[in-house]
Motif scaffolding. Structure first.
Motif, PDB file in Angstrom:
ATOM      1  N   PRO A 145      31.313   7.411   4.033  1.00 39.05           N
ATOM      2  CA  PRO A 145      32.307   6.313   3.633  1.00 39.05           C
ATOM      3  C   PRO A 145      33.809   6.988   3.620  1.00 39.05           C
ATOM      4  O   PRO A 145      34.525   6.143   4.031  1.00 39.05           O
ATOM      5  CB  PRO A 145      31.960   6.200   2.149  1.00 39.05           C
ATOM      6  N   LYS A 146      33.907   7.800   3.026  1.00 45.40           N
ATOM      7  CA  LYS A 146      35.268   8.667   3.290  1.00 45.40           C
ATOM      8  C   LYS A 146      35.854   8.933   4.556  1.00 45.40           C
ATOM      9  O   LYS A 146      36.937   8.283   4.792  1.00 45.40           O
ATOM     10  CB  LYS A 146      35.333  10.094   2.494  1.00 45.40           C
ATOM     11  N   GLY A 147      35.031   9.310   5.455  1.00 43.12           N
ATOM     12  CA  GLY A 147      35.632   9.487   7.005  1.00 43.12           C
ATOM     13  C   GLY A 147      35.772   8.358   7.424  1.00 43.12           C
ATOM     14  O   GLY A 147      36.592   8.053   8.469  1.00 43.12           O
ATOM     15  N   LEU A 202      19.339   4.322   6.526  1.00 43.06           N
ATOM     16  CA  LEU A 202      20.028   3.165   6.069  1.00 43.06           C
ATOM     17  C   LEU A 202      21.723   3.276   5.757  1.00 43.06           C
ATOM     18  O   LEU A 202      22.443   2.424   6.068  1.00 43.06           O
ATOM     19  CB  LEU A 202      19.768   2.849   4.679  1.00 43.06           C
ATOM     20  N   ALA A 203      22.264   4.542   5.698  1.00 42.86           N
ATOM     21  CA  ALA A 203      23.714   4.602   5.477  1.00 42.86           C
ATOM     22  C   ALA A 203      24.405   4.517   6.885  1.00 42.86           C
ATOM     23  O   ALA A 203      25.123   3.949   7.056  1.00 42.86           O
ATOM     24  CB  ALA A 203      23.789   6.399   5.001  1.00 42.86           C
ATOM     25  N   VAL A 204      23.660   4.771   8.036  1.00 43.40           N
ATOM     26  CA  VAL A 204      24.119   4.565   9.357  1.00 43.40           C
ATOM     27  C   VAL A 204      23.853   3.027   9.883  1.00 43.40           C
ATOM     28  O   VAL A 204      24.875   2.498  10.197  1.00 43.40           O
ATOM     29  CB  VAL A 204      23.431   5.334  10.444  1.00 43.40           C
ATOM     30  N   ALA A 207      28.292   0.055   7.997  1.00 47.41           N
ATOM     31  CA  ALA A 207      28.925  -1.652   8.434  1.00 47.41           C
ATOM     32  C   ALA A 207      29.672  -1.987   7.175  1.00 47.41           C
ATOM     33  O   ALA A 207      30.673  -2.617   7.114  1.00 47.41           O
ATOM     34  CB  ALA A 207      27.808  -2.517   8.733  1.00 47.41           C
ATOM     35  N   LEU A 208      28.981  -2.020   5.881  1.00 46.54           N
ATOM     36  CA  LEU A 208      29.541  -2.396   4.626  1.00 46.54           C
ATOM     37  C   LEU A 208      30.968  -1.719   4.457  1.00 46.54           C
ATOM     38  O   LEU A 208      31.873  -2.216   4.088  1.00 46.54           O
ATOM     39  CB  LEU A 208      28.701  -2.202   3.566  1.00 46.54           C
ATOM     40  N   LEU A 262      24.782  -9.379   5.940  1.00 47.01           N
ATOM     41  CA  LEU A 262      25.987  -8.891   5.757  1.00 47.01           C
ATOM     42  C   LEU A 262      27.017  -9.977   6.394  1.00 47.01           C
ATOM     43  O   LEU A 262      27.804 -10.651   5.919  1.00 47.01           O
ATOM     44  CB  LEU A 262      26.274  -7.605   6.253  1.00 47.01           C
ATOM     45  N   ALA A 263      26.499 -10.423   7.705  1.00 42.91           N
ATOM     46  CA  ALA A 263      27.296 -11.255   8.534  1.00 42.91           C
ATOM     47  C   ALA A 263      27.012 -12.669   7.908  1.00 42.91           C
ATOM     48  O   ALA A 263      28.353 -13.228   7.580  1.00 42.91           O
ATOM     49  CB  ALA A 263      26.807 -11.435  10.062  1.00 42.91           C
TER      50      ALA A 263
END
Length: 224
Positions: A62-64, A106-108, A113-114, A160-161
């Motif tokens: 997330p930070k990156g 799931l993180a990818v 995307a979130l 999400l969309a």
């Protein structure tokens, strides 16, 4: 010049979509974990006369991701189109899926995307325009027991969309997804067709924006 950011820019749909937008006058920033391959893709675009740049990013960090977006906004003023194309397409059943890797997948597949949407939204809201384009997949509609993490990830992309579409439309931002119901190889007619779908979504007049299109070769060719 408008800026197009591709996160998870691979040689298939990612590259084809970036090139489609470059043809329309966008400057392109390609970002992915493998910086050497990403640089190679950017150089392919620059050799064709387009403006393209490469950055390294881990879409599960997330930070990156936030730092990437902030850096591009500082350099170019704004990001007009975000294309989230990152995915971990691990083949593993419930019994085969390593516990640690499921969360990494799931993180990818959806977390990134979130985070990317969170990062680009404030500037888009401020300027009252922009687009967030998400690469969806047929596994969202027909999940596979052999590809659990990507099935759940693509279901998340679609959710999400659809969840963001209405509230973001009111702010002038078009959130949309192409649900890709086939495997797509680099430099294939499928890759070009998906890129065209993304351009079609972006080009829609605001009063007729749609949240989702589906691409399946047989259906597409029949419709054509």
């Amino acid at each position: 010049m408008k800026t197009f950011l591709s996160i998870g820019a691979g040689p298939g749909m990612g590259f084809a979509t970036a090139e489609r937008f470059a043809k329309e006058g966008f400057q392109v920033v390609l970002a992915a974990r493998n910086v050497a391959r990403t640089q190679e893709l950017a150089e392919r675009l620059t050799r064709k006369g387009y403006k393209a740049d490469a950055r390294q990013v881990d879409s599960s960090d997330p930070k990156g991701m936030a730092d990437l977006v902030a850096g591009i906004e500082k350099q170019h003023g704004s990001i007009d189109v975000l294309h989230y194309n990152a995915a971990s397409a691990r083949k593993a059943t419930l019994a085969e899926q390593p516990r640690d890797s499921f969360n990494e997948d799931l993180a990818v597949n959806i977390g990134g995307a979130l985070v990317a949407a969170q990062a680009v939204a404030p500037k888009m809201v401020e300027q009252g325009s922009g687009a967030i384009l998400l690469t969806g997949g047929g596994f969202a509609l027909a999940p596979s027991a052999d590809f659990l993490s990507i099935s759940i990830g693509k279901a998340g992309i679609r959710a999400l969309a659809h969840a963001l579409f209405e509230p973001f439309r009111d702010k002038g931002i078009h959130v949309a997804t192409v649900t890709v119901c086939t495997l797509v190889s680099p430099e294939s007619k499928e890759a070009s067709a998906v890129a065209e779908q993304f351009w079609h979504l972006y080009s829609q007049p605001k009063d007729s924006w749609t949240v989702e299109t589906s691409y399946a070769p047989a259906a597409h060719e029949h419709a054509a």
